[in-house]
Each structure stands twice: as structure tokens, then as C-alpha cells.
Write an enzyme that holds these catalytic residues in place. Structure first.
Site: not given
Length: 250
Positions: A14, A20, A151
Site C-alpha cells: 500500500g 504508505g 473496519y
């Protein structure tokens, strides 16, 4: 900048945007050979230009085990080792209880849990003894957030991975830690809130909940990641480091 990671081999999943990308840029600036992944080639190409230095982009979805294999085959051919693995790829959507679908559940768990699990497991033959593994968690893993339960559950699982894997890897002296950002100014945040005035209003509201009085920047999270990856954190193992301006601590 120092040369803490000079000639180290670092993998950032990512790594084409947001936290990232900031981490990959920081590792490169400190002398590392950096490998990044992402699902969109155009974003990867732009990231390579931005990062500079010795960086290689490998297009792939970390929820796809064949893509993980391709990533590590690329690393193996060029370096045959990994010194730092930042398993950062992930994402989520706002979906309240009552509207959660099997597709939403599967997509979120595949990306955030399955992807992290096999990103680390498949790296084991390449990881150096004494390597550092950093997993991306979230404040959502320990706090309640409306319409974000799936999530949050995935990030709680990621945090649990760190606690357990330090036992599995203790004989190899591989450290595993989790970095848990709070609200951070990334493109993903805009996508989550839908953009426009409504998104800005949500940002302002969330900033008001943070003792630091603002949302975070990707480079601030990246600096915490580099700390965990470095020898400065040689006795830090299995922790969840919150980079959230104090939000989860009150």
C-alpha cells in the site's frame, strides 16, 4: 535525515499513496532499497517518481495470494532478503449495522486481515533474523466509530496478530509492532467522507475531538513507523503505538 536504513531492504505494501507513500519516501531518503505495492499502475508510477532513490514498484492486491508471491519473487531475485516489512495495505468503508452485506464484510476482511496475514507469512523465508515487521492498525480497533464496525474489527485483529506473532517469531528475534494512526490527512480520508463541504465539516468535527487540535499528516505517521523499524526501537516488541494526537487516550 540519517542513514539508519542504508542498504536495508524495505517492503511497504500500500505504498502508492497516503501513509504508505510517506513511509516509503522516508525509508528511501535514509538509504534503503524500497519495494512498494499498490493496485493502480498509474499511482505506482507517480509514487516511484516522488519517492526517488532505489525504489521498485510491484503492482498487486495483497488480498490476492498470487500477487503476494509475485512481490516476493521480485524481491528474492534482486536481494534475497527483507530487513523491514511494513504491512500497510488496507482500507474500509462507512456502512452501518443493518446495511452490512456479505460483500462488504468479505472485502474488508480480505484486505485488512487476510492480506496482512499472508503478507507476513509469505515473507518469512526472506525476512532476516532480527528483522522488523510493522502492521498498520487504527484507533478504530479500540474505540467505537459509527458505521465503521467491520473496519474496526479488522484492525482489532491486526493488533492481535502483533501480540501473537512475537511469540511465534521469538527464536528468530523478529520484532512485530503495530502502528495505529488516528485521523490522517490522506486521499483515502477524502474518499471515506465523500469529498466536498460535507467532508470538510467532518474533518473539522474530528479535529475538535483530538487533543492536539488537528488531524495528522502522513509524514508524522511515517516517522513513527521508521522509529519502530529502527535500532532505536530494538527493545520495543508487540506494542501498539498510537500516532493519533491523543485521540484514543481520552
Amino acid at each position: 535525515m540519517t542513514n539508519r536504513f542504508n542498504n536495508k531492504v524495505v517492503v511497504v505494501t500500500g505504498g502508492s499513496s497516503g501513509i504508505g507513500l510517506a513511509a516509503a519516501t522516508a525509508f528511501s531518503a535514509e538509504g534503503a532499497h524500497v519495494y512498494i505495492t499498490g493496485r493502480r499502475q498509474e499511482a505506482l508510477d507517480a509514487a516511484v517518481k516522488q519517492i526517488g532513490g532505489r525504489v521498485v514498484a510491484v503492482r498487486g492486491d495483497m488480498a490476492d495470494l498470487a500477487d503476494i508471491d509475485r512481490l516476493y519473487e521480485t524481491v528474492r531475485k534482486e536481494h534475497s532478503r527483507i530487513d523491514v516489512l511494513f504491512a500497510n495495505a488496507g482500507g474500509g468503508e462507512i456502512v452501518p449495522l443493518g446495511e452490512i452485506t456479505e460483500v462488504h464484510y468479505q472485502r474488508t476482511f480480505d484486505t485488512n486481515v487476510k492480506g496482512v496475514l499472508f503478507t507476513v507469512q509469505k515473507a518469512l523465508p526472506l525476512l532476516q533474523d532480527g528483522a522488523s515487521v510493522i502492521l498498520t492498525g487504527s484507533t478504530a480497533g479500540i474505540t467505537g466509530t459509527p458505521a465503521f464496525s467491520v473496519y474496526g474489527a479488522t484492525k482489532a485483529a491486526v493488533r492481535s496478530f502483533a501480540r501473537n506473532w512475537i511469540l511465534d517469531l521469538k527464536d528468530r528475534h523478529i520484532r512485530v509492532n503495530a502502528i495505529s494512526p488516528g485521523v490522517t490527512d490522506t486521499a483515502g480520508l477524502d474518499e471515506l467522507f465523500g469529498g466536498g463541504e460535507s467532508a470538510q465539516g467532518t474533518r473539522d468535527y474530528l479535529a475538535g475531538l483530538i487533543p492536539a487540535g488537528r488531524i495528522g499528516r502522513p509524514d508524522e505517521i511515517a516517522r513513527a513507523v521508521l522509529f519502530l523499524a529502527s535500532e532505536d526501537a530494538s527493545f520495543v516488541n508487540g506494542v501498539e503505538l498510537f500516532a493519533d494526537g491523543g485521540q484514543a487516550q481520552i
